[in-house]
Design an enzyme around this catalytic site. Sequence first.
Site, PDB file in Angstrom:
ATOM      1  N   ASP A 120      69.883  -6.452  52.288  1.00 57.58           N
ATOM      2  CA  ASP A 120      69.897  -5.500  53.406  1.00 57.58           C
ATOM      3  C   ASP A 120      71.188  -5.515  54.208  1.00 57.58           C
ATOM      4  O   ASP A 120      71.223  -4.986  55.324  1.00 57.58           O
ATOM      5  CB  ASP A 120      68.705  -5.770  54.334  1.00 57.58           C
ATOM      6  CG  ASP A 120      67.396  -5.311  53.706  1.00 57.58           C
ATOM      7  OD1 ASP A 120      67.381  -4.214  53.134  1.00 57.58           O
ATOM      8  OD2 ASP A 120      66.414  -6.051  53.783  1.00 57.58           O
ATOM      9  N   ASP A 178      64.895   1.398  48.468  1.00 53.35           N
ATOM     10  CA  ASP A 178      65.593   1.226  49.748  1.00 53.35           C
ATOM     11  C   ASP A 178      67.034   0.726  49.551  1.00 53.35           C
ATOM     12  O   ASP A 178      67.915   0.971  50.384  1.00 53.35           O
ATOM     13  CB  ASP A 178      64.875   0.214  50.653  1.00 53.35           C
ATOM     14  CG  ASP A 178      63.361   0.238  50.565  1.00 53.35           C
ATOM     15  OD1 ASP A 178      62.836   0.672  49.533  1.00 53.35           O
ATOM     16  OD2 ASP A 178      62.717  -0.191  51.521  1.00 53.35           O
TER      17      ASP A 178
HETATM   18  N1  GLY Z   1      62.115  -2.176  53.294  1.00 56.11           N
HETATM   19  C1  GLY Z   1      62.605  -1.352  54.304  1.00 56.11           C
HETATM   20  C2  GLY Z   1      61.595  -0.440  54.841  1.00 56.11           C
HETATM   21  O1  GLY Z   1      60.560  -0.861  55.298  1.00 56.11           O
HETATM   22  O2  GLY Z   1      61.803   0.737  54.835  1.00 56.11           O
END
Ligand code: GLY
Length: 400
Positions: A120, A178
């Site tokens: 992330d 994501d």
């Molecule tokens: N994993 C990132 C979100 O919850 O969108």
Amino acid sequence: MRFFLLRMIVLFLAILPLSSDAQKIKADKKLLAVADKYLTAAAAQYKILQQQLPADKFPKTYFPTTGKYEWSNSGWWCSGFYPGTLLYLYEATKDASLYQEALRILQLLEKEKNNTTTHDLGFMMFCSFGNANRLQPKTEYNEILLTSAKSLCTRFNPATGCIKSWDSKKGDFLVIIDNMMNLELLFWATLYSGDSSFYKIAVTHANTTLKNHFRSDNSSYHVLNYNSETGAVQQKRTAQGFADASAWARGQAWGLYGYTATYRETKDVQYLQQANAIAAFILNHPKLPSDKIPYWDFDATTIPNALRDASAAAIIASALLELKEYVNAKTAAQYVNAATVILKNLSTEKYRAAAGTNGGFILQHSVGHFPQQTEIDVPLTYADYYYVEALLRYKQLNRK
Ligand code: GLY
């Protein structure tokens, strides 16, 4: 086969000719007239949030029914959104106290540049330091971003052709849709350093995801599990969606935004085609309500009583306001119209918190992790971030 050909023709027509008319699409005058008011109100909300925030923490969420906050440390995937939103709001209002608070929290965040346990880093470091650097370029920011990009690249595996999203048991290699959102940091790193390896990793990840993550209707799976040695796809499943085969709303939003940004950085038309195809899936979906705020999953069986996800709506609006730059005038008008509807509805009292409420967050009614029953129908930092970004993008429409 006929369906496939028809789809390719539709996609082709959407991108050709890339008309300069696309640049002339006008914003909705009513929304434009109140955009600054919404941004000023958002800034006032974030000052309330700032007052409540413990000195060593980052905002995560707030539970309106109990009045309790949840804070995080800098390692939480959302830690970049609070400084990022402050920087956007500073840009909008020129209120220096927002900038000072952003600079304060960036110091707490900096150490995450060395974090190799998460994919992330794009969210965490590019939404924050990337925006700070855009507003006031500094060698220090460049170095933090470059180190972050190097940390992210440690998670790339040539056998799978992907950056690993979540650590898991030996032999597994989990990649979520994501993850497309983290590639912008890598494109930036190649531009800054001249080292093409960041670009190559980003493009390889985007290509592998394009090949494996999408269904024939251009919705995406949430999680793919690759064999870490052979690269074979072992599983296609969900973590945050309703079911393995369902279309988790925020996942579709991340894909839309991620492929739009990847097209911007590469000009490779296959990414533009995918972004358009995802937009078509979302905007033509029979379960998308007329206010265009998606249910948390397009396949939730409780629709029309299922919860809405304001975060997915905000991400979609912001992505469409960029994607409209790359398509013909007719498609651009559709994208701007859809973004207008979303932003107008997010700005009603149903979603936009009344002054002084919602713990200082801007938007209400997002869904974090439904299967885990965490962050259900609450404010979330990324809903705020992409809503503010979308309003800023909206204001640019009439300037072009
Ligand atoms: N994993 C990132 C979100 O919850 O969108």
